[in-house]
Design a protein around this motif. Structure first.
Motif, short mmCIF file in Angstrom:
data_model
loop_
_atom_site.label_atom_id
_atom_site.label_comp_id
_atom_site.label_asym_id
_atom_site.label_seq_id
_atom_site.Cartn_x
_atom_site.Cartn_y
_atom_site.Cartn_z
N ARG A 1 62.76 21.24 52.56
CA ARG A 1 63.96 22.02 52.85
C ARG A 1 63.60 23.45 53.19
O ARG A 1 64.17 24.05 54.12
CB ARG A 1 64.92 21.99 51.66
N ALA A 2 62.64 24.01 52.47
CA ALA A 2 62.21 25.38 52.77
C ALA A 2 61.51 25.45 54.12
O ALA A 2 61.66 26.43 54.86
CB ALA A 2 61.29 25.89 51.66
N VAL A 3 60.73 24.42 54.46
CA VAL A 3 60.07 24.39 55.78
C VAL A 3 61.11 24.34 56.89
O VAL A 3 61.00 25.04 57.91
CB VAL A 3 59.11 23.19 55.86
N SER A 4 62.12 23.49 56.72
CA SER A 4 63.17 23.42 57.74
C SER A 4 63.93 24.73 57.85
O SER A 4 64.28 25.16 58.96
CB SER A 4 64.13 22.28 57.41
N ALA A 5 64.15 25.41 56.71
CA ALA A 5 64.81 26.71 56.77
C ALA A 5 63.95 27.73 57.50
O ALA A 5 64.45 28.54 58.30
CB ALA A 5 65.12 27.20 55.35
N GLN A 6 62.65 27.71 57.21
CA GLN A 6 61.74 28.63 57.90
C GLN A 6 61.68 28.34 59.40
O GLN A 6 61.64 29.26 60.22
CB GLN A 6 60.35 28.49 57.28
N LYS A 7 61.73 27.08 59.76
CA LYS A 7 61.63 26.69 61.16
C LYS A 7 62.91 27.01 61.93
O LYS A 7 62.86 27.45 63.09
CB LYS A 7 61.33 25.19 61.25
N LEU A 8 64.04 26.81 61.31
CA LEU A 8 65.32 26.89 62.03
C LEU A 8 66.02 28.23 61.87
O LEU A 8 67.04 28.46 62.53
CB LEU A 8 66.25 25.77 61.53
N GLN A 9 65.52 29.09 60.99
CA GLN A 9 66.24 30.32 60.70
C GLN A 9 66.44 31.17 61.95
O GLN A 9 67.55 31.62 62.25
CB GLN A 9 65.48 31.12 59.63
N SER A 10 65.38 31.39 62.69
CA SER A 10 65.49 32.22 63.89
C SER A 10 66.35 31.55 64.95
O SER A 10 67.15 32.20 65.63
CB SER A 10 64.10 32.53 64.45
N GLU A 11 66.21 30.23 65.11
CA GLU A 11 67.00 29.52 66.11
C GLU A 11 68.48 29.53 65.75
O GLU A 11 69.33 29.67 66.64
CB GLU A 11 66.49 28.09 66.25
N VAL A 12 68.80 29.39 64.48
CA VAL A 12 70.21 29.42 64.06
C VAL A 12 70.80 30.80 64.32
O VAL A 12 71.94 30.92 64.81
CB VAL A 12 70.32 29.03 62.57
#
Length: 506
Positions: A187-198
């Motif tokens: 979940r933290a990896v997905s947050a790190q990956k998608l934070q800038s895109e979101v």
């Protein structure tokens, strides 16, 4: 009369001590300063000996940090250590009792005795002083009760099993901890990956919404078309905000599990997107045999059944007569004694006659406890077998869902590439850009979620089977050594498949 003031003083002291014992104490609530000081001390204790995170954090290091620094796991380890200490103490209950005594006796007058004639009942005219006014008595006595020996023996065996039960509870907590770390890490990896895109998609959507509202105010478009446009943009914004809210707590949950400073950003190393599909190649029969021998809940049920049987034996021992042996060394400073020092030995046999009435009921109660423990073990065994099948099916479903989510994400990625090309030639609108970016982000998030669920399902299957990483004592290993051990130990399914193959060829 010279002893009267001394007696009054002694009585006054006894009365004062009695009143002191009956004194009432007012409740003392904790002050804010005391709470603040204790909070700082607790936080320092929680961070003690915790190595800071240097560089990126891998999944294996996150699990190693959880095993080494997680506070709940520390509490489980202390519980297990306490259980073993109680077992060590219980073994001393079988030893004989060695009692050393010393006393001082004083009286204000002499101990004088007379004798009475047995024939006519007359008192003799002679009076005899038979004891010093002040004298000391000391003794060293050894006593050994055979009933206490038997009860202590079975009690120590019960306590040994309770210590093993604490170890099984620690194993179960370790399985759940590693499972939670896997889920929180992804979940933290997905947050790190998608934070800038979101955030980029959110800014684009807010800009499109502002432009649409301005066009509506200037009546450049049909009002109905403008409102429909705004609704679609707002719907995409709602999805983006929901994604951001879901991912916002991921790092905090991971930091809590690995005992890292809360609020401090953690850079995570993203593992490769791949599944270990060897788990489903292991025969179900091998999984069942492994779970029956290693599942923490089932092993705990076995130990509890053994404790219940020891309770039956302990109840039976209590029904026997009590045989007590004693031997003591005594010394008295009384000058009137001819033998001031003497040795004394004795044996005493006692039996509580009410045991004849209560014994059968006590045995029936103990046997009922054994029957209950056995039934719980049987029920737990069937539940564990069912859990193995359910966990295996959940793993298969999770891997299938990941395969589907990965295929959908691949299609959305290709669509996004085509849309980027159209954006380069300015063919699509901002609404199309927002919708496409939102769809791509949501598809990637579901891909991460599907992989996290597959990892969690695999960890749940391992926990049900009771498969532990071969790490030895966590306290004796450094963080780097523990991380390498976990990295090298990811061969669980290969070993089970190899064992199954060897068993089939024999």
């Amino acid at each position: 009369m010279t002893q009267l003031p001394y007696a009054k003083t002694a009585l006054a002291l006894v009365a004062a001590l009695s009143l002191t014992a009956c004194a009432q104490f007012e409740p003392r609530p904790l002050t804010e300063q005391a709470l603040s000081d204790q909070s700082r001390a607790d936080q320092e204790s929680a961070r003690q000996d915790v190595e800071p995170i240097a560089g990126t954090l891998t999944l294996d290091e996150a699990m190693a940090r959880a095993l080494k620094y997680n506070l709940d796991r520390r509490a489980r380890m202390f519980e297990e250590a306490l259980a073993f200490q109680q077992y060590d103490v219980s073994r001393y209950d079988m030893l004989p009792k060695l009692l050393a005594q010393a006393g001082y006796s004083s009286r204000n007058n002499d101990k004088i005795s007379q004798s009475r004639n047995a024939e006519d009942g007359s008192l003799s005219q002679s009076r005899f002083i038979s004891q010093d006014r002040d004298h000391t008595v000391s003794s060293l006595a050894l006593s050994w009760n055979m009933l206490d020996l038997g009860v202590g023996y079975y009690g120590a065996r019960q306590q040994a099993d309770r210590a093993l039960v604490a170890g099984e509870k620690r194993r179960k907590a370790m399985h759940l901890l590693m499972q939670d770390v896997r889920t929180a890490f992804w979940r933290a990896v997905s947050a790190q990956k998608l934070q800038s895109e979101v955030r980029a998609a959110t800014l684009l959507a807010e800009g499109a919404l502002t432009d649409s509202r301005q066009a509506e105010a200037e009546r450049l478009r049909n009002p109905i078309d403008s409102l429909r446009y705004q609704r679609q943009v707002l719907e995409n914004l709602r999805l983006l905000e929901a994604i951001e809210q879901e991912l916002s707590t991921a790092q905090t949950e991971l930091a809590l599990l690995i005992n890292a400073p809360l609020g401090q950003p953690i850079t995570l190393a993203e593992p490769p997107f791949q599944l270990d599909r060897q788990a489903l190649d292991v025969p179900v029969a091998v999984m069942e045999d492994t779970a029956l021998g290693a599942n923490a809940d089932l092993r705990e049920a076995h130990y509890n059944a053994r404790i219940a049987r020891e309770e039956t034996r302990k109840t039976l021992v209590r029904l026997f007569p009590s045989l007590n042996f004693s031997y003591g060394l005594n010394y008295d400073t009384d000058s009137y004694l001819v033998n001031r020092q003497w040795n004394e030995a004795g044996a005493q046999l006692s039996f509580n006659l009410f045991n004849l009435l209560t014994g059968p009921s006590q045995l029936k109660l103990a046997e009922a406890g054994v029957a209950l423990a056995d039934q719980r073990r049987v029920s737990m065994q069937m539940a564990v077998l069912a859990q193995v099948h359910l966990a295996r099916q959940q793993l298969a479903n999770a891997q299938h869902q990941f395969t589907r989510a990965d295929a959908i994400w691949e299609i959305d990625r290709r669509i996004a590439e085509h849309m980027d090309n159209r954006e380069a030639i300015q063919v699509q609108s901002k609404l199309d850009q927002v919708a496409n970016q939102t769809t791509a982000i949501l598809s990637l998030l579901r891909r991460y979620q599907a992989l996290a669920q597959a990892q969690t399902a695999e960890a749940r299957l391992q926990a049900t089977m009771g498969v532990d990483p071969e790490i030895g004592s966590v306290s004796d290993l450094t963080l780097a050594q523990l991380t390498r051990t976990l990295t090298d130990g990811q061969r669980t399914w290969q070993k089970l498949a190899a064992d199954a193959g060897q068993g089939g060829t024999q």
